[in-house]
Design a protein around this motif. Sequence first.
Motif, PDB file in Angstrom:
ATOM      1  N   UNK A 190      -9.535  -1.852 -20.660  1.00  0.00           N
ATOM      2  CA  UNK A 190     -10.797  -1.772 -21.387  1.00  0.00           C
ATOM      3  C   UNK A 190     -11.278  -0.329 -21.436  1.00  0.00           C
ATOM      4  N   UNK A 191     -11.190   0.361 -20.304  1.00  0.00           N
ATOM      5  CA  UNK A 191     -11.643   1.755 -20.222  1.00  0.00           C
ATOM      6  C   UNK A 191     -11.039   2.385 -18.986  1.00  0.00           C
ATOM      7  N   UNK A 192     -10.982   3.706 -19.000  1.00  0.00           N
ATOM      8  CA  UNK A 192     -10.586   4.457 -17.822  1.00  0.00           C
ATOM      9  C   UNK A 192     -11.805   5.148 -17.221  1.00  0.00           C
ATOM     10  N   UNK A 193     -11.771   5.373 -15.913  1.00  0.00           N
ATOM     11  CA  UNK A 193     -12.835   6.086 -15.217  1.00  0.00           C
ATOM     12  C   UNK A 193     -12.233   7.235 -14.433  1.00  0.00           C
ATOM     13  N   UNK A 194     -12.715   8.436 -14.677  1.00  0.00           N
ATOM     14  CA  UNK A 194     -12.270   9.603 -13.922  1.00  0.00           C
ATOM     15  C   UNK A 194     -13.485  10.204 -13.228  1.00  0.00           C
ATOM     16  N   UNK A 195     -13.311  10.802 -12.055  1.00  0.00           N
ATOM     17  CA  UNK A 195     -14.458  11.307 -11.297  1.00  0.00           C
ATOM     18  C   UNK A 195     -15.289  12.307 -12.099  1.00  0.00           C
ATOM     19  N   UNK A 196     -16.597  12.231 -11.911  1.00  0.00           N
ATOM     20  CA  UNK A 196     -17.530  13.146 -12.567  1.00  0.00           C
ATOM     21  C   UNK A 196     -18.606  13.529 -11.555  1.00  0.00           C
ATOM     22  N   UNK A 197     -19.532  14.365 -11.992  1.00  0.00           N
ATOM     23  CA  UNK A 197     -20.627  14.820 -11.135  1.00  0.00           C
ATOM     24  C   UNK A 197     -21.961  14.523 -11.801  1.00  0.00           C
ATOM     25  N   UNK A 198     -23.012  14.528 -11.017  1.00  0.00           N
ATOM     26  CA  UNK A 198     -24.337  14.317 -11.572  1.00  0.00           C
ATOM     27  C   UNK A 198     -24.644  15.366 -12.638  1.00  0.00           C
ATOM     28  N   UNK A 199     -24.154  16.567 -12.445  1.00  0.00           N
ATOM     29  CA  UNK A 199     -24.408  17.644 -13.399  1.00  0.00           C
ATOM     30  C   UNK A 199     -23.736  17.406 -14.745  1.00  0.00           C
ATOM     31  N   UNK A 200     -22.781  16.442 -14.796  1.00  0.00           N
ATOM     32  CA  UNK A 200     -22.110  16.141 -16.059  1.00  0.00           C
ATOM     33  C   UNK A 200     -22.972  15.278 -16.982  1.00  0.00           C
ATOM     34  N   UNK A 201     -24.051  14.694 -16.449  1.00  0.00           N
ATOM     35  CA  UNK A 201     -24.955  13.912 -17.290  1.00  0.00           C
ATOM     36  C   UNK A 201     -25.665  14.860 -18.241  1.00  0.00           C
ATOM     37  N   UNK A 202     -25.659  14.492 -19.529  1.00  0.00           N
ATOM     38  CA  UNK A 202     -26.305  15.346 -20.520  1.00  0.00           C
ATOM     39  C   UNK A 202     -27.778  15.543 -20.178  1.00  0.00           C
ATOM     40  N   UNK A 203     -28.322  16.739 -20.374  1.00  0.00           N
ATOM     41  CA  UNK A 203     -29.735  16.983 -20.053  1.00  0.00           C
ATOM     42  C   UNK A 203     -30.673  16.213 -20.972  1.00  0.00           C
ATOM     43  N   UNK A 204     -31.962  16.396 -20.748  1.00  0.00           N
ATOM     44  CA  UNK A 204     -32.998  15.743 -21.532  1.00  0.00           C
ATOM     45  C   UNK A 204     -33.030  14.243 -21.279  1.00  0.00           C
ATOM     46  N   UNK A 205     -32.881  13.872 -20.009  1.00  0.00           N
ATOM     47  CA  UNK A 205     -32.940  12.454 -19.662  1.00  0.00           C
ATOM     48  C   UNK A 205     -34.362  11.943 -19.643  1.00  0.00           C
ATOM     49  N   UNK A 206     -35.330  12.840 -19.608  1.00  0.00           N
ATOM     50  CA  UNK A 206     -36.724  12.421 -19.645  1.00  0.00           C
ATOM     51  C   UNK A 206     -37.134  11.694 -18.384  1.00  0.00           C
ATOM     52  N   UNK A 207     -38.062  10.741 -18.503  1.00  0.00           N
ATOM     53  CA  UNK A 207     -38.579  10.055 -17.310  1.00  0.00           C
ATOM     54  C   UNK A 207     -37.549   9.194 -16.610  1.00  0.00           C
ATOM     55  N   UNK A 208     -36.424   8.888 -17.270  1.00  0.00           N
ATOM     56  CA  UNK A 208     -35.401   8.062 -16.635  1.00  0.00           C
ATOM     57  C   UNK A 208     -34.495   8.872 -15.723  1.00  0.00           C
ATOM     58  N   UNK A 209     -34.726  10.172 -15.614  1.00  0.00           N
ATOM     59  CA  UNK A 209     -33.848  11.019 -14.823  1.00  0.00           C
ATOM     60  C   UNK A 209     -33.771  10.552 -13.367  1.00  0.00           C
ATOM     61  N   UNK A 210     -34.821   9.899 -12.878  1.00  0.00           N
ATOM     62  CA  UNK A 210     -34.826   9.445 -11.498  1.00  0.00           C
ATOM     63  C   UNK A 210     -33.691   8.448 -11.250  1.00  0.00           C
ATOM     64  N   UNK A 211     -33.237   7.753 -12.292  1.00  0.00           N
ATOM     65  CA  UNK A 211     -32.143   6.799 -12.127  1.00  0.00           C
ATOM     66  C   UNK A 211     -30.826   7.486 -11.838  1.00  0.00           C
ATOM     67  N   UNK A 212     -30.759   8.787 -12.067  1.00  0.00           N
ATOM     68  CA  UNK A 212     -29.522   9.510 -11.791  1.00  0.00           C
ATOM     69  C   UNK A 212     -29.316   9.748 -10.308  1.00  0.00           C
TER      70      UNK A 212
END
Length: 340
Positions: A190-212
């Motif tokens: 269905x999909x592959x998953x490769x390791x990432x970092x919190x910094x890889x999340x695109x910016x401008x998450x707004x108020x939902x950033x706390x979920x990161x």
Amino acid sequence: MDDDVRGALATLLEPEPAMRSTVADDVRRGRALRMRRQRWLAGGVAAALVLGIAGLVGVPRMAGGPLPTPGAVTGLPSAAAPSTAASAVQLIGYWRVTGTEDDGAILQFGSRDSTTAFVLWRRCGGAIGDWRLSPSGAMVMSSWAGLSRGSECRGRPGALSPRVPWLDEVIALQPDRTGYLLLSPSRTVVAGLVPAERSDIEPDAGPTDVMADLPAATDADRHALTAAAPPGSQPLDPSELVGRWTPHGPAPAHLELAGDGTYSGAGGCGHGRGRWTIDAAGVLIATGSPPVAADCATPEAPSVWAWVWLAEARGARLTGQTLALLGPDGRVLGTLTRQA
């Protein structure tokens, strides 16, 4: 016996490498298993040629071998699937999605408030939901809310949709040389998953950033994430649970388990939905539902929100037309009666 034959048979009978305890080791093990498969095949051919064995040599079935046909909840991964109990804890973190329409998105397992929540961080929008993984590698995921993010994406059609069709197909997790593979009942990727970092999340998450923010997993969290079939549970086939069930309680309510691996429930002022399955070892897993409104927190809630029992359960016991849902410690969370 010829030395070549001894070598070939030794290759066939050599034990599997031990399962490791970290993601990096799981990745290395995946590579080692593929190398071992090649050695098995080469050794098997040599033994067959020298000994005159008719037909193909019986190569031991690799963990995570072919799964049943798709389309029904009975298409479950084998109990010998290569994931381990520790993998559920190791999965908490950030992973880059590959091979889907969300290629490049970050899939976060665990949030600040829950180890079993996930957040899909797309460049435009995203999704929030719940996940479960059994020790044998069976997995269910369901999304229940859209995520608003990306100032240039606001107002774009579909940006807030909670639907992530490829997540609904996931029924198993398997280690891969680069991370993990999410599999369908037919064992297609269905999909592959490769390791990432919190910094890889695109910016401008707004108020939902706390979920990161990732959770600080407690011992209770770890136990719930990695629990095997509890004492007193039965190794039931999922088909035995398909149907409509009524919880024992004072208020009208129901829980319906569908053969396609989805469930729905209603009781009082609450409604629940998600995905469920039972693996070959008898472990019951089910995703949680969207949060219920605070004004639904009535005294009778535990007796009518049967889907809460389902999400907490790790096993089941069926006696006639009565179903008991069991927690990780074997405690009965609730009982239900099958409706005619």
